[in-house]
Design a protein around this motif. Structure first.
Motif, mmCIF file in Angstrom:
data_model
loop_
_atom_site.group_PDB
_atom_site.id
_atom_site.type_symbol
_atom_site.label_atom_id
_atom_site.label_comp_id
_atom_site.label_asym_id
_atom_site.label_seq_id
_atom_site.Cartn_x
_atom_site.Cartn_y
_atom_site.Cartn_z
ATOM 1 N N ALA A 22 1.140 -1.426 -0.057
ATOM 2 C CA ALA A 22 0.290 -0.264 0.217
ATOM 3 C C ALA A 22 1.107 0.771 0.302
ATOM 4 C CB ALA A 22 -1.314 -0.570 0.786
ATOM 5 N N ARG A 23 2.081 1.568 1.100
ATOM 6 C CA ARG A 23 3.436 2.180 0.285
ATOM 7 C C ARG A 23 3.659 2.758 -0.170
ATOM 8 N NH1 ARG A 23 3.939 0.763 5.722
ATOM 9 N NH2 ARG A 23 5.803 -0.137 5.682
ATOM 10 N N GLU A 24 3.541 1.877 -0.950
ATOM 11 C CA GLU A 24 4.026 2.102 -2.525
ATOM 12 C C GLU A 24 3.475 2.165 -2.994
ATOM 13 O OE1 GLU A 24 6.201 -1.929 -3.480
ATOM 14 O OE2 GLU A 24 7.747 -1.866 -1.875
ATOM 15 N N THR A 25 2.626 1.819 -3.458
ATOM 16 C CA THR A 25 1.239 1.944 -4.656
ATOM 17 C C THR A 25 1.123 3.751 -4.954
ATOM 18 O OG1 THR A 25 0.605 -0.074 -4.255
ATOM 19 C CG2 THR A 25 -0.841 1.924 -4.873
ATOM 20 N N VAL A 26 1.023 3.841 -3.347
ATOM 21 C CA VAL A 26 0.506 5.466 -2.566
ATOM 22 C C VAL A 26 1.999 6.411 -3.470
ATOM 23 C CG1 VAL A 26 0.586 7.255 -0.920
ATOM 24 C CG2 VAL A 26 -1.033 5.391 -0.470
ATOM 25 N N ARG A 27 3.114 6.244 -3.042
ATOM 26 C CA ARG A 27 4.176 6.990 -3.432
ATOM 27 C C ARG A 27 4.140 6.727 -5.107
ATOM 28 N NH1 ARG A 27 8.104 3.598 -0.741
ATOM 29 N NH2 ARG A 27 7.933 4.520 0.921
ATOM 30 N N ASP A 28 4.149 5.844 -5.281
ATOM 31 C CA ASP A 28 3.873 6.188 -6.536
ATOM 32 C C ASP A 28 2.735 6.825 -7.580
ATOM 33 O OD1 ASP A 28 6.487 4.134 -6.887
ATOM 34 O OD2 ASP A 28 5.395 2.671 -7.317
ATOM 35 N N GLU A 29 1.014 6.728 -7.056
ATOM 36 C CA GLU A 29 0.779 7.172 -7.350
ATOM 37 C C GLU A 29 1.071 8.809 -7.014
ATOM 38 O OE1 GLU A 29 -2.706 8.514 -9.754
ATOM 39 O OE2 GLU A 29 -1.915 6.581 -8.942
ATOM 40 N N LEU A 30 1.550 9.439 -6.015
ATOM 41 C CA LEU A 30 1.415 10.623 -6.341
ATOM 42 C C LEU A 30 2.572 10.972 -6.731
ATOM 43 C CD1 LEU A 30 2.215 10.530 -1.519
ATOM 44 C CD2 LEU A 30 0.114 12.039 -3.657
ATOM 45 N N ARG A 31 4.325 10.213 -7.034
ATOM 46 C CA ARG A 31 5.369 10.612 -8.185
ATOM 47 C C ARG A 31 4.608 10.723 -9.214
ATOM 48 N NH1 ARG A 31 8.689 6.451 -6.779
ATOM 49 N NH2 ARG A 31 9.625 7.756 -5.247
ATOM 50 N N GLU A 32 3.386 9.832 -9.457
ATOM 51 C CA GLU A 32 3.105 10.335 -10.943
ATOM 52 C C GLU A 32 2.267 12.265 -10.752
ATOM 53 O OE1 GLU A 32 1.455 9.910 -14.526
ATOM 54 O OE2 GLU A 32 3.051 8.506 -13.766
ATOM 55 N N THR A 34 2.511 14.653 -9.204
ATOM 56 C CA THR A 34 3.183 15.591 -8.642
ATOM 57 C C THR A 34 4.488 15.866 -10.385
ATOM 58 O OG1 THR A 34 4.197 14.597 -6.255
ATOM 59 C CG2 THR A 34 5.542 16.112 -7.717
ATOM 60 N N ARG A 35 4.371 15.012 -10.679
ATOM 61 C CA ARG A 35 5.251 14.822 -12.028
ATOM 62 C C ARG A 35 3.792 15.505 -13.593
ATOM 63 N NH1 ARG A 35 6.010 8.725 -13.552
ATOM 64 N NH2 ARG A 35 8.150 9.269 -11.471
ATOM 65 N N LYS A 36 2.859 14.824 -13.263
ATOM 66 C CA LYS A 36 1.976 15.803 -14.212
ATOM 67 C C LYS A 36 1.087 17.191 -13.275
ATOM 68 C CE LYS A 36 -1.112 12.038 -15.215
ATOM 69 N NZ LYS A 36 -2.311 11.317 -14.743
ATOM 70 N N GLN A 37 1.994 17.508 -12.191
ATOM 71 C CA GLN A 37 1.148 19.214 -11.873
ATOM 72 C C GLN A 37 2.499 20.073 -12.010
ATOM 73 O OE1 GLN A 37 0.407 18.835 -7.978
ATOM 74 N NE2 GLN A 37 -1.581 18.627 -7.720
ATOM 75 N N ARG A 38 3.908 18.977 -12.115
ATOM 76 C CA ARG A 38 4.926 20.180 -12.000
ATOM 77 C C ARG A 38 5.193 20.143 -13.735
ATOM 78 N NH1 ARG A 38 9.258 15.802 -11.612
ATOM 79 N NH2 ARG A 38 8.149 16.322 -9.330
ATOM 80 N N ARG A 39 4.343 19.651 -14.553
ATOM 81 C CA ARG A 39 4.856 19.472 -16.113
ATOM 82 C C ARG A 39 3.286 21.236 -16.248
ATOM 83 N NH1 ARG A 39 1.566 18.573 -20.788
ATOM 84 N NH2 ARG A 39 2.808 18.661 -22.598
ATOM 85 N N LYS A 40 2.477 20.968 -15.553
ATOM 86 C CA LYS A 40 1.221 21.996 -15.840
ATOM 87 C C LYS A 40 2.121 23.454 -15.328
ATOM 88 C CE LYS A 40 -2.673 20.568 -14.997
ATOM 89 N NZ LYS A 40 -4.286 20.592 -14.249
ATOM 90 N N ALA A 41 2.739 23.317 -14.542
ATOM 91 C CA ALA A 41 2.855 25.131 -13.216
ATOM 92 C C ALA A 41 3.946 25.138 -14.734
ATOM 93 C CB ALA A 41 3.749 24.352 -11.908
ATOM 94 N N THR A 42 4.681 24.369 -15.093
ATOM 95 C CA THR A 42 6.006 24.788 -15.822
ATOM 96 C C THR A 42 5.354 25.334 -16.728
ATOM 97 O OG1 THR A 42 7.459 22.920 -14.918
ATOM 98 C CG2 THR A 42 8.549 23.831 -17.383
ATOM 99 N N LEU A 43 4.717 24.704 -17.344
ATOM 100 C CA LEU A 43 4.154 25.745 -18.866
ATOM 101 C C LEU A 43 3.351 26.689 -18.855
ATOM 102 C CD1 LEU A 43 2.366 22.281 -20.891
ATOM 103 C CD2 LEU A 43 4.014 23.535 -21.330
ATOM 104 N N TYR A 44 2.129 26.621 -17.649
ATOM 105 C CA TYR A 44 1.831 27.978 -17.151
ATOM 106 C C TYR A 44 2.887 29.420 -16.553
ATOM 107 C CZ TYR A 44 -2.898 26.768 -16.030
ATOM 108 O OH TYR A 44 -4.246 26.378 -16.472
ATOM 109 N N ALA A 45 4.091 28.910 -16.017
ATOM 110 C CA ALA A 45 5.111 29.867 -16.141
ATOM 111 C C ALA A 45 5.513 30.249 -17.054
ATOM 112 C CB ALA A 45 6.231 29.610 -15.451
ATOM 113 N N ALA A 46 6.435 29.511 -18.497
ATOM 114 C CA ALA A 46 6.257 29.719 -19.541
ATOM 115 C C ALA A 46 5.032 30.598 -20.195
ATOM 116 C CB ALA A 46 6.974 28.413 -20.739
ATOM 117 N N SER A 47 3.729 30.418 -20.125
ATOM 118 C CA SER A 47 2.581 31.469 -20.548
ATOM 119 C C SER A 47 2.607 32.719 -20.519
ATOM 120 C CB SER A 47 1.199 30.968 -20.143
ATOM 121 O OG SER A 47 0.740 31.292 -20.790
ATOM 122 N N GLY A 48 3.026 32.591 -18.816
ATOM 123 C CA GLY A 48 3.239 34.670 -18.594
ATOM 124 C C GLY A 48 4.941 34.734 -18.627
#
Length: 167
Positions: A22-32, A34-48
């Motif tokens: 369960a810990r490994e599954t939750v950790r992998d899901e959070l990592r995924e 976070t990766r998506k949110q980091r990409r979205k934040a980078t695109l917003y910063a570039a747009s700004g």
């Protein structure tokens, strides 16, 4: 080691394994995520950043157009004033503000203006509305259409189980 101790050991081992999975599954899901949110934040910063440079180019174009008929310093001053007004209006639109003394409904305010020391809720009336129906007698409620006035409940009335004697 008897049979019950062996089963307890297996149960504990199984619980530990399930917790680890369960810990490994939750950790992998959070990592995924976070990766998506980091990409979205980078695109917003570039747009700004692109919008900032576009705004600078528009300001430069306005300044150059004004410089055709005015001295350069006047064109720069007018452009700066226009950008200042735009910044002020954008800030005012982004921040909710308290209604001022001239603003009422339909004038740009959301609620009617109140004096500075006024309470936020209206005061409670000393007598409930509708009480005192027959010539202002206390403890009476206005009569229903076609009926007699009823007596309002008193504070010493506690409920249906209360004794009926009053002294």
């Amino acid at each position: 080691m008897d049979r019950m101790d062996h089963l307890e050991h297996l149960d504990k081992h199984l619980v530990d394994e399930l917790a680890q999975v369960a810990r490994e599954t939750v950790r992998d899901e959070l990592r995924e995520q976070t990766r998506k949110q980091r990409r979205k934040a980078t695109l917003y910063a570039a747009s700004g950043a692109a919008a900032l440079y576009a705004g600078a180019a528009v300001a430069l174009a306005v300044g150059l157009a004004l410089a055709v008929g005015l001295p350069d310093w006047a064109a720069a001053l007018i452009t700066a004033a226009l950008l200042g007004v735009a910044a002020y209006l954008l800030r005012a639109a982004a921040r909710p503000h308290a209604p001022g003394p001239g603003s009422g409904p339909g004038v740009g305010g959301d609620a009617p203006a109140m004096p500075a020391g006024a309470p936020s809720v209206p005061p409670k009336p000393p007598v409930a509305p509708g009480v005192g129906g027959t010539a202002g007698a206390p403890g009476t409620v206005p009569a229903a259409p076609g009926g007699a006035a009823a007596t309002a409940p008193r504070r010493d009335d506690t409920g249906p189980e209360a004794p009926r004697e009053r002294g």
